[in-house]
Design a protein around this motif. Structure first.
Motif, short mmCIF file in Angstrom:
data_model
loop_
_atom_site.label_atom_id
_atom_site.label_comp_id
_atom_site.label_asym_id
_atom_site.label_seq_id
_atom_site.Cartn_x
_atom_site.Cartn_y
_atom_site.Cartn_z
N LYS A 83 71.15 29.12 51.42
CA LYS A 83 70.94 28.40 52.61
C LYS A 83 71.56 27.12 52.71
O LYS A 83 72.07 26.72 53.70
N GLN A 84 71.83 26.45 51.63
CA GLN A 84 72.67 25.15 51.67
C GLN A 84 74.04 25.45 51.68
O GLN A 84 74.79 24.65 51.88
N THR A 123 80.28 28.35 53.25
CA THR A 123 81.39 27.36 53.96
C THR A 123 81.39 26.38 52.92
O THR A 123 82.45 25.43 52.90
N ARG A 124 80.42 26.06 51.98
CA ARG A 124 80.32 24.80 51.33
C ARG A 124 80.68 25.63 49.54
O ARG A 124 79.67 26.38 49.27
N VAL A 184 78.94 28.77 44.65
CA VAL A 184 79.01 28.89 43.28
C VAL A 184 77.55 29.32 42.75
O VAL A 184 77.24 30.36 42.02
N VAL A 185 76.84 28.21 43.13
CA VAL A 185 75.22 28.40 42.72
C VAL A 185 74.66 29.81 43.14
O VAL A 185 74.10 30.43 42.10
N THR A 186 74.85 30.15 44.23
CA THR A 186 74.14 31.34 44.86
C THR A 186 74.75 32.45 43.86
O THR A 186 73.98 33.39 43.52
N LEU A 187 75.91 32.64 43.85
CA LEU A 187 76.89 33.94 42.98
C LEU A 187 76.08 33.90 41.69
O LEU A 187 75.74 34.88 41.14
#
Length: 106
Positions: free
Chosen positions: A22-23, A28-29, A34-37
């Motif tokens: 979401k963040q 695009t950020r 990176v945290v998501t992946l």
């Protein structure tokens, strides 16, 4: 017992990746992406490991349930999303289902 612990941790990482996604604003950020992946890799890895012992239906239901309720709470706490009575009741029903699913699995 270790499979259950791994599954719970996998569910927590599901909340992390959903929140970071979401963040990331559509990836695009950089850092939220990176945290998501990283979090999705850990979450899926632990889910996969727990499924070596736990039944598929139980593991998947618990993993998604933790993610759903956790994302609901994160949405309220971090993004100011509504905490209406109907949404709270729905989250409690999911939690009740998780408890029943856990107690029905040996």
């Amino acid at each position: 017992m270790m499979a259950w612990i791994a599954l719970i941790v996998a569910g927590v990482f599901e909340v992390v990746w959903a929140t970071a996604m979401k963040q990331s604003e559509g990836f695009t950020r950089l850092w939220p992406t990176v945290v998501t992946l990283v979090a999705v890799t850990i979450s899926f890895g632990l889910l996969l490991w727990s499924m070596r012992t736990l039944p598929l239906g139980t593991a998947y239901a618990v993993w998604t349930g933790i993610g759903a309720v956790g994302a609901f709470l994160a949405g309220i706490a971090l993004f100011g999303e509504a905490a209406s009575p109907a949404r709270i009741i729905a989250a409690l029903l999911i939690l009740a289902g998780l408890v029943i699913m856990k107690s029905a699995t040996a």
